[in-house]
Design a protein around this motif. Structure first.
Motif, PDB file in Angstrom:
ATOM      1  N   VAL A  42       0.866  -1.138  -0.066  1.00  9.55           N
ATOM      2  CA  VAL A  42      -0.096  -0.069   0.087  1.00  9.55           C
ATOM      3  C   VAL A  42       0.936   1.212  -0.010  1.00  9.55           C
ATOM      4  O   VAL A  42       1.957   1.495   0.766  1.00  9.55           O
ATOM      5  CB  VAL A  42      -1.074  -0.006   1.086  1.00  9.55           C
ATOM      6  CG1 VAL A  42      -1.633   1.316   1.401  1.00  9.55           C
ATOM      7  CG2 VAL A  42      -1.809  -1.143   1.204  1.00  9.55           C
ATOM      8  N   LEU A  43       0.616   2.204  -1.031  1.00  9.75           N
ATOM      9  CA  LEU A  43       1.293   3.304  -0.913  1.00  9.75           C
ATOM     10  C   LEU A  43       0.237   4.509  -1.024  1.00  9.75           C
ATOM     11  O   LEU A  43      -0.535   4.760  -1.905  1.00  9.75           O
ATOM     12  CB  LEU A  43       2.061   3.322  -2.235  1.00  9.75           C
ATOM     13  CG  LEU A  43       2.985   4.642  -2.370  1.00  9.75           C
ATOM     14  CD1 LEU A  43       4.093   4.832  -1.184  1.00  9.75           C
ATOM     15  CD2 LEU A  43       3.944   4.689  -3.711  1.00  9.75           C
ATOM     16  N   THR A  44       0.220   5.306   0.187  1.00  8.71           N
ATOM     17  CA  THR A  44      -1.242   6.042   0.382  1.00  8.71           C
ATOM     18  C   THR A  44      -0.449   7.421   1.308  1.00  8.71           C
ATOM     19  O   THR A  44       0.550   7.365   1.671  1.00  8.71           O
ATOM     20  CB  THR A  44      -2.120   5.504   1.060  1.00  8.71           C
ATOM     21  OG1 THR A  44      -3.248   6.253   1.193  1.00  8.71           O
ATOM     22  CG2 THR A  44      -1.740   5.031   2.433  1.00  8.71           C
ATOM     23  N   THR A  45      -1.327   8.385   1.376  1.00 14.25           N
ATOM     24  CA  THR A  45      -1.081   9.529   2.190  1.00 14.25           C
ATOM     25  C   THR A  45      -1.922   9.436   3.394  1.00 14.25           C
ATOM     26  O   THR A  45      -1.661  10.034   4.333  1.00 14.25           O
ATOM     27  CB  THR A  45      -1.639  10.697   1.501  1.00 14.25           C
ATOM     28  OG1 THR A  45      -3.205  10.360   1.446  1.00 14.25           O
ATOM     29  CG2 THR A  45      -1.116  11.102   0.186  1.00 14.25           C
ATOM     30  N   TYR A  46      -2.670   8.119   3.793  1.00 15.80           N
ATOM     31  CA  TYR A  46      -3.227   7.871   4.952  1.00 15.80           C
ATOM     32  C   TYR A  46      -2.610   7.007   5.964  1.00 15.80           C
ATOM     33  O   TYR A  46      -2.291   5.933   5.531  1.00 15.80           O
ATOM     34  CB  TYR A  46      -4.679   7.483   4.543  1.00 15.80           C
ATOM     35  CG  TYR A  46      -5.481   8.562   3.572  1.00 15.80           C
ATOM     36  CD1 TYR A  46      -6.022   9.769   4.224  1.00 15.80           C
ATOM     37  CD2 TYR A  46      -5.522   8.343   2.345  1.00 15.80           C
ATOM     38  CE1 TYR A  46      -6.609  10.449   3.137  1.00 15.80           C
ATOM     39  CE2 TYR A  46      -6.067   8.971   1.523  1.00 15.80           C
ATOM     40  CZ  TYR A  46      -6.640  10.303   1.855  1.00 15.80           C
ATOM     41  OH  TYR A  46      -7.291  10.938   0.976  1.00 15.80           O
ATOM     42  N   ASP A  47      -2.481   7.396   7.201  1.00 19.67           N
ATOM     43  CA  ASP A  47      -1.865   6.542   8.363  1.00 19.67           C
ATOM     44  C   ASP A  47      -2.764   6.255   9.369  1.00 19.67           C
ATOM     45  O   ASP A  47      -2.351   6.022  10.433  1.00 19.67           O
ATOM     46  CB  ASP A  47      -0.561   7.151   8.614  1.00 19.67           C
ATOM     47  CG  ASP A  47      -0.612   8.183   9.482  1.00 19.67           C
ATOM     48  OD1 ASP A  47      -1.672   9.026   9.592  1.00 19.67           O
ATOM     49  OD2 ASP A  47       0.296   8.885   9.947  1.00 19.67           O
ATOM     50  N   THR A  48      -4.106   6.595   9.270  1.00 12.65           N
ATOM     51  CA  THR A  48      -4.909   6.525  10.379  1.00 12.65           C
ATOM     52  C   THR A  48      -5.658   4.863  10.550  1.00 12.65           C
ATOM     53  O   THR A  48      -5.236   4.262   9.869  1.00 12.65           O
ATOM     54  CB  THR A  48      -6.190   7.259  10.407  1.00 12.65           C
ATOM     55  OG1 THR A  48      -6.941   6.842   9.078  1.00 12.65           O
ATOM     56  CG2 THR A  48      -6.073   8.612  10.054  1.00 12.65           C
ATOM     57  N   LEU A  60       2.966   1.855   3.209  1.00  9.11           N
ATOM     58  CA  LEU A  60       4.204   3.024   3.079  1.00  9.11           C
ATOM     59  C   LEU A  60       3.198   4.246   2.801  1.00  9.11           C
ATOM     60  O   LEU A  60       2.161   4.078   2.178  1.00  9.11           O
ATOM     61  CB  LEU A  60       5.075   2.973   1.959  1.00  9.11           C
ATOM     62  CG  LEU A  60       6.283   1.871   2.377  1.00  9.11           C
ATOM     63  CD1 LEU A  60       7.352   1.867   1.032  1.00  9.11           C
ATOM     64  CD2 LEU A  60       7.001   2.152   3.579  1.00  9.11           C
ATOM     65  N   LEU A  61       3.818   5.528   3.179  1.00  9.03           N
ATOM     66  CA  LEU A  61       3.182   6.629   2.813  1.00  9.03           C
ATOM     67  C   LEU A  61       3.775   7.128   1.751  1.00  9.03           C
ATOM     68  O   LEU A  61       5.160   7.068   1.627  1.00  9.03           O
ATOM     69  CB  LEU A  61       3.107   7.586   4.212  1.00  9.03           C
ATOM     70  CG  LEU A  61       2.541   7.173   5.442  1.00  9.03           C
ATOM     71  CD1 LEU A  61       2.884   8.177   6.318  1.00  9.03           C
ATOM     72  CD2 LEU A  61       1.166   6.825   5.141  1.00  9.03           C
ATOM     73  N   LYS A  62       3.199   8.133   1.002  1.00  9.79           N
ATOM     74  CA  LYS A  62       3.673   8.832  -0.201  1.00  9.79           C
ATOM     75  C   LYS A  62       4.767   9.732  -0.090  1.00  9.79           C
ATOM     76  O   LYS A  62       5.577  10.010  -0.993  1.00  9.79           O
ATOM     77  CB  LYS A  62       2.611   9.359  -1.068  1.00  9.79           C
ATOM     78  CG  LYS A  62       1.545   8.424  -1.588  1.00  9.79           C
ATOM     79  CD  LYS A  62       0.581   9.063  -2.676  1.00  9.79           C
ATOM     80  CE  LYS A  62      -0.611   8.117  -3.267  1.00  9.79           C
ATOM     81  NZ  LYS A  62      -1.561   8.658  -3.875  1.00  9.79           N
ATOM     82  N   ASP A  63       4.999  10.119   1.308  1.00 10.01           N
ATOM     83  CA  ASP A  63       5.948  11.068   1.467  1.00 10.01           C
ATOM     84  C   ASP A  63       7.529  10.178   1.954  1.00 10.01           C
ATOM     85  O   ASP A  63       8.496  11.004   1.938  1.00 10.01           O
ATOM     86  CB  ASP A  63       5.894  11.968   2.568  1.00 10.01           C
ATOM     87  CG  ASP A  63       5.539  11.126   3.923  1.00 10.01           C
ATOM     88  OD1 ASP A  63       5.743  10.291   4.135  1.00 10.01           O
ATOM     89  OD2 ASP A  63       5.492  12.146   4.762  1.00 10.01           O
ATOM     90  N   ALA A  64       7.411   8.940   1.439  1.00 15.13           N
ATOM     91  CA  ALA A  64       8.550   8.231   1.617  1.00 15.13           C
ATOM     92  C   ALA A  64       9.648   8.321   0.878  1.00 15.13           C
ATOM     93  O   ALA A  64       9.309   8.894  -0.484  1.00 15.13           O
ATOM     94  CB  ALA A  64       8.341   6.668   1.512  1.00 15.13           C
TER      95      ALA A  64
END
Length: 212
Positions: free
Chosen positions: A82-88, A104-108
């Motif tokens: 998963v590559l997204t902007t949401y970490d909730t 992973l978050l997209k700011d990685a």
């Protein structure tokens, strides 16, 4: 050594182009295709048989979570990262429970993303530091509520003597997901190992109802 074969699923063309260009520039990767929603991701995954699928969660129509669930049902062998902007919690936990290998978050940073895809291709569980921290906090302060249906299924399989690997195969989820469920079960039952979880399950009447 063969390159890692990738499928990129994201509803934003600019994101898809950026990811495709980044991976195409590295000889260790091969981008097989791109999908703009979950349904297309499932179709392409079946047709192209990638090693790893980079999956966004929020997409129109069939979202990433529904796609991950469908891929598991269809027994598609590709690992889903998963590559997204949401970490909730409302995004992280369902994605992992559905069978995602990593989150992973997209700011990685670029190097972190490349390492994560390599690790996912080898079947390793990959979590961004922010997501890992959130999950650890969740494990330390677990929901004391009842076991979910999937947690009950995992507990029943453990009671039957199956290994994590065997339980993962039976439930069409990753071994890492089974371990996550076990941690949740331990927390909810107030125990620290498999044997104690099974004993507590019988004590509470959670086991033995369906012949297990």
């Amino acid at each position: 050594m063969n390159p890692i074969r990738l499928l990129i699923a994201d509803d934003h063309p600019v994101v898809r182009d950026g990811l495709s260009g980044m991976f195409a520039a590295d000889p260790g990767f091969e981008v097989l295709g791109e999908a703009s929603d979950g349904a297309e991701a499932v179709r392409l995954a079946q047709a192209l048989r990638p090693d790893v699928i980079l999956m966004d969660l929020r997409m129109p129509g069939t979202d990433g979570l529904a796609a991950i669930t469908e891929l598991a049902k269809l027994k598609v062998a590709a690992r889903v990262l998963v590559l997204t902007t949401y970490d909730t919690d409302s995004y992280v936990l369902p994605a992992i429970e559905a069978g995602a290998t990593g989150y992973l978050l997209k700011d990685a940073p670029r190097d972190e993303l490349l390492r994560a895809v390599r690790a996912a291709a080898e079947g390793q569980s990959v979590l961004s530091p922010a997501v890992a921290s959130r999950l650890m906090t969740r494990m330390r302060t677990p929901d004391a509520g009842p076991l979910s249906q999937r947690e009950l299924e995992v507990l029943e399989l453990v009671a039957a003597g199956t290994t994590n690997r065997e339980a993962a195969a039976k439930l069409f989820i990753s071994e890492a997901t089974v371990k996550t469920h076990l941690l949740n079960i331990y927390g909810k039952l107030g125990v620290s190992d498999r044997a104690a979880a099974v004993a507590e399950g019988f004590k509470r009447g959670l086991l033995g109802k369906s012949g297990t």
